[in-house]
Design an enzyme around this catalytic site. Structure first.
Site, PDB file in Angstrom:
ATOM      1  N   GLN A 153     -51.983 144.771  38.340  1.00 35.44           N
ATOM      2  CA  GLN A 153     -51.056 145.867  38.062  1.00 35.44           C
ATOM      3  C   GLN A 153     -51.738 147.232  38.014  1.00 35.44           C
ATOM      4  O   GLN A 153     -51.209 148.214  38.540  1.00 35.44           O
ATOM      5  CB  GLN A 153     -50.333 145.594  36.744  1.00 35.44           C
ATOM      6  CG  GLN A 153     -49.288 146.637  36.377  1.00 35.44           C
ATOM      7  CD  GLN A 153     -48.346 146.129  35.322  1.00 35.44           C
ATOM      8  OE1 GLN A 153     -47.540 145.244  35.573  1.00 35.44           O
ATOM      9  NE2 GLN A 153     -48.430 146.683  34.128  1.00 35.44           N
TER      10      GLN A 153
ATOM     11  N   TRP B  46     -45.514 147.066  26.191  1.00 37.69           N
ATOM     12  CA  TRP B  46     -46.335 148.239  25.919  1.00 37.69           C
ATOM     13  C   TRP B  46     -47.538 148.335  26.841  1.00 37.69           C
ATOM     14  O   TRP B  46     -47.941 149.428  27.235  1.00 37.69           O
ATOM     15  CB  TRP B  46     -46.773 148.288  24.460  1.00 37.69           C
ATOM     16  CG  TRP B  46     -47.464 149.583  24.142  1.00 37.69           C
ATOM     17  CD1 TRP B  46     -48.731 149.760  23.680  1.00 37.69           C
ATOM     18  CD2 TRP B  46     -46.917 150.908  24.314  1.00 37.69           C
ATOM     19  NE1 TRP B  46     -49.015 151.098  23.538  1.00 37.69           N
ATOM     20  CE2 TRP B  46     -47.912 151.831  23.916  1.00 37.69           C
ATOM     21  CE3 TRP B  46     -45.679 151.401  24.745  1.00 37.69           C
ATOM     22  CZ2 TRP B  46     -47.717 153.215  23.945  1.00 37.69           C
ATOM     23  CZ3 TRP B  46     -45.489 152.780  24.772  1.00 37.69           C
ATOM     24  CH2 TRP B  46     -46.491 153.658  24.386  1.00 37.69           C
TER      25      TRP B  46
ATOM     26  N   ASP C 161     -55.417 141.189  15.946  1.00 34.63           N
ATOM     27  CA  ASP C 161     -54.016 141.360  16.309  1.00 34.63           C
ATOM     28  C   ASP C 161     -53.164 141.210  15.048  1.00 34.63           C
ATOM     29  O   ASP C 161     -53.460 140.389  14.177  1.00 34.63           O
ATOM     30  CB  ASP C 161     -53.625 140.315  17.359  1.00 34.63           C
ATOM     31  CG  ASP C 161     -52.293 140.606  18.021  1.00 34.63           C
ATOM     32  OD1 ASP C 161     -51.251 140.499  17.337  1.00 34.63           O
ATOM     33  OD2 ASP C 161     -52.280 140.944  19.214  1.00 34.63           O
TER      34      ASP C 161
ATOM     35  N   SER D 163     -47.633 147.568  29.973  1.00 36.33           N
ATOM     36  CA  SER D 163     -47.134 148.178  31.209  1.00 36.33           C
ATOM     37  C   SER D 163     -46.807 149.648  31.016  1.00 36.33           C
ATOM     38  O   SER D 163     -47.072 150.478  31.883  1.00 36.33           O
ATOM     39  CB  SER D 163     -45.892 147.425  31.706  1.00 36.33           C
ATOM     40  OG  SER D 163     -46.237 146.118  32.138  1.00 36.33           O
TER      41      SER D 163
ATOM     42  N   ALA E 139     -50.376 139.679  39.830  1.00 36.73           N
ATOM     43  CA  ALA E 139     -50.783 140.841  40.630  1.00 36.73           C
ATOM     44  C   ALA E 139     -51.637 141.795  39.800  1.00 36.73           C
ATOM     45  O   ALA E 139     -51.417 141.936  38.584  1.00 36.73           O
ATOM     46  CB  ALA E 139     -49.552 141.574  41.146  1.00 36.73           C
TER      47      ALA E 139
ATOM     48  N   HIS F  90     -40.234 145.893  32.637  1.00 31.79           N
ATOM     49  CA  HIS F  90     -39.627 145.369  31.418  1.00 31.79           C
ATOM     50  C   HIS F  90     -39.978 146.218  30.202  1.00 31.79           C
ATOM     51  O   HIS F  90     -39.410 146.044  29.135  1.00 31.79           O
ATOM     52  CB  HIS F  90     -40.095 143.937  31.181  1.00 31.79           C
ATOM     53  CG  HIS F  90     -41.587 143.828  30.984  1.00 31.79           C
ATOM     54  ND1 HIS F  90     -42.480 144.346  31.889  1.00 31.79           N
ATOM     55  CD2 HIS F  90     -42.331 143.286  29.987  1.00 31.79           C
ATOM     56  CE1 HIS F  90     -43.718 144.101  31.456  1.00 31.79           C
ATOM     57  NE2 HIS F  90     -43.647 143.478  30.312  1.00 31.79           N
TER      58      HIS F  90
ATOM     59  N   HIS G 210     -51.534 140.666  24.838  1.00 29.19           N
ATOM     60  CA  HIS G 210     -52.299 140.963  23.632  1.00 29.19           C
ATOM     61  C   HIS G 210     -53.796 140.890  23.916  1.00 29.19           C
ATOM     62  O   HIS G 210     -54.558 141.782  23.541  1.00 29.19           O
ATOM     63  CB  HIS G 210     -51.924 139.967  22.526  1.00 29.19           C
ATOM     64  CG  HIS G 210     -50.509 140.071  22.074  1.00 29.19           C
ATOM     65  ND1 HIS G 210     -50.153 140.475  20.801  1.00 29.19           N
ATOM     66  CD2 HIS G 210     -49.338 139.816  22.716  1.00 29.19           C
ATOM     67  CE1 HIS G 210     -48.837 140.468  20.676  1.00 29.19           C
ATOM     68  NE2 HIS G 210     -48.319 140.069  21.831  1.00 29.19           N
TER      69      HIS G 210
ATOM     70  N   GLN H 220     -39.585 145.811  23.698  1.00 23.20           N
ATOM     71  CA  GLN H 220     -39.283 146.492  24.960  1.00 23.20           C
ATOM     72  C   GLN H 220     -38.103 147.462  24.884  1.00 23.20           C
ATOM     73  O   GLN H 220     -38.187 148.567  25.455  1.00 23.20           O
ATOM     74  CB  GLN H 220     -39.073 145.441  26.059  1.00 23.20           C
ATOM     75  CG  GLN H 220     -40.314 144.603  26.322  1.00 23.20           C
ATOM     76  CD  GLN H 220     -40.028 143.310  27.066  1.00 23.20           C
ATOM     77  OE1 GLN H 220     -38.961 143.157  27.676  1.00 23.20           O
ATOM     78  NE2 GLN H 220     -40.959 142.375  27.029  1.00 23.20           N
TER      79      GLN H 220
END
Length: 474
Positions: free
Chosen positions: A352, A370, A131, A372, A350, A367, A26, A392
């Site tokens: 990403q 959102w 949020d 990702s 890591a 997974h 988030h 997911q």
């Protein structure tokens, strides 16, 4: 604490206050949105807890928030909260250990209200972007005459549409092939714990106070869904803005990850440089997933048998950033030695974006959080979808059944089962070494190019962001 030095004596036409939920997925999104807004010379004040804000800034990729003079960080302490143990063997994979931090974060209401009252007189219009799970924290903005709020949803428009509107959900189901419906893929059953459902409901109550909703998506990705949501929003006298992707889309030119420190991240990126284009699959399940030892073993065996090059992030879920105790997830004996010529295992967080943006990456086993999904889509990388909890499963449907830029590793109805090594092997081989996988990759690459183009001058995402800035600056 506030950084850098804040001068509130000068009158600004508009000032933004960002209020993210203090969880990595988030926080990360609203940090990236802050960069986009600050580029319009609009001051942005970001609220966070002291420890979680520090962690998110350290993990941020593609830009340095400390170098932008119009971004101000306000870090506040919150009461001590319980930190339950992770339960990788639980039937329900939702990370219930994160509920206490979410509930504790609602104590930011007082400091946020004080900041809003302080900023209100310094600007023509005070804009709060919060949020959706921090609605109670910003509720006092209604007492400030020149303030208005916008609810940010950290999930896809598709998932929100299914969750919030039965009418829209029925229309959206018509976009999906019938087989997906009969397999029960579109479902929130088992996605959340009952306690977290109550928390979501309590916070979403405050969306009625906001002027509209903001999504980290774009018209290229979710146009039909956004149109349905917009019609629903207009009926409620609300606005809708698709301002994504928030993340930098030209990561090669903006990365600040060091390649020289000799650490695991540097070794990973340097190893990627030596690989051919689209030959490596990236495996990572985000910051809220902890698999059982049995499941980790099955993944390892499947990767080994696939004979495919890979980068695998093997770490437990984020637990409590104030707890420095480190855990080492054990892999099958001899695994890393046997795959050392074609695989890299990373046991730390890591970068990403840097990995997904690398030319060698040809697939992403994910997974389907959102963050990702939108990062992978914007980089043109196809997804092997393995949903675990929350939004997911629905994101996986969007990616595989509507956008068709990914494939399912496992059906959501099998969520309680351990996924066998053969299933893992088959998914990896299909995505990385089959005609079907090549077609999926081509579609992902085309969509990635369209998304990146949309963020440039004259693109639909850039125009929508410009329109939003014009609206709040009116």
């Amino acid at each position: 604490m506030v950084t850098p030095t804040m001068n509130i004596t000068n009158q600004n036409n508009v000032v933004i206050v960002m209020v993210p939920l203090p969880l990595q997925g988030h926080l990360n999104q609203l940090l990236h949105l802050s960069r986009l807004i600050s580029a319009h010379n609009v001051p942005v004040h970001i609220i966070s807890t002291t420890t979680h804000g520090r962690q998110a800034k350290l993990r941020l990729q593609g830009w340095d928030p400390n170098t932008i003079s119009t971004i101000f960080f306000h870090d506040y302490p919150i009461p001590t909260y319980a930190s339950p143990s992770l339960k990788p063997n639980s039937d329900n994979k939702f990370p219930s250990h994160l509920l206490p931090i979410c509930e504790a974060a609602t104590n930011l209401r007082g400091p946020v209200a004080a900041l809003l009252r302080k900023l209100g007189p310094t600007t023509h219009r005070l804009i709060i972007i919060h949020d959706s799970l921090m609605g109670s924290v910003v509720q006092d903005f209604v007492s400030i005459p020149n303030a208005e709020s916008y609810t940010f949803h950290s999930v896809s428009a598709f998932s929100i549409a299914l969750y919030t509107s039965k009418h829209v959900a029925e229309q959206i189901r018509k976009l999906i092939e019938p087989k997906a419906l009969t397999q029960g893929l579109i479902s929130f059953e088992g996605c959340f714990s009952s306690e977290f459902k109550k928390f979501i409901t309590s916070q979403h109550e405050y969306t009625k106070l906001s002027s509209g909703r903001i999504y980290n998506t774009c018209r290229v990705v979710e146009q039909p869904i956004l149109e349905l949501l917009e019609a629903d929003a207009r009926n409620n006298n609300k606005l809708l803005w698709a301002l994504g992707p928030f993340n930098p889309v030209d990561i090669k030119s903006s990365s600040k990850v060091s390649r020289k420190d000799g650490g695991p991240v540097a070794r990973c990126l340097n190893w990627l440089d030596k690989q051919s284009s689209n030959t490596v699959i990236f495996i990572s399940f985000g910051t809220t997933t902890t698999f059982s030892l049995e499941q980790i073993t099955e993944i390892a065996i499947g990767l080994e048998k696939s004979y495919t090059k890979f980068i695998w992030v093997v770490r437990e879920a984020d637990k409590d950033v104030t707890n420095n105790k480190k855990f080492r997830v054990e892999l099958p004996q001899g695994f890393e030695e046997r795959v050392k010529d074609r695989g890299v295992v990373i046991r730390v967080w890591a970068p990403q974006l840097d990995i997904l943006g690398h030319k060698s990456i040809g697939g992403f086993m994910s997974h389907c959080g959102w963050n990702s999904c939108i990062e992978s889509i914007s980089m043109g990388v196809p997804i092997a979808a393995w949903p675990v909890h929350s939004d997911q499963p629905n994101n996986a449907v969007l990616v595989t059944k509507i956008l068709k830029v990914g494939l399912l590793v496992k059906e959501w109805c099998q969520s309680e089962d351990v996924v066998g090594s053969m299933v893992v092997e088959t998914a990896v081989r299909r995505l990385m070494g089959s005609k079907d996988g090549d077609e999926i990759r081509k579609r992902a690459m085309v969509m990635g190019r369209r998304v990146r183009k949309s963020t440039r001058d004259g693109g639909v995402s850039r125009l929508e962001l410009d329109s939003f800035i014009d609206h709040i600056s009116r």
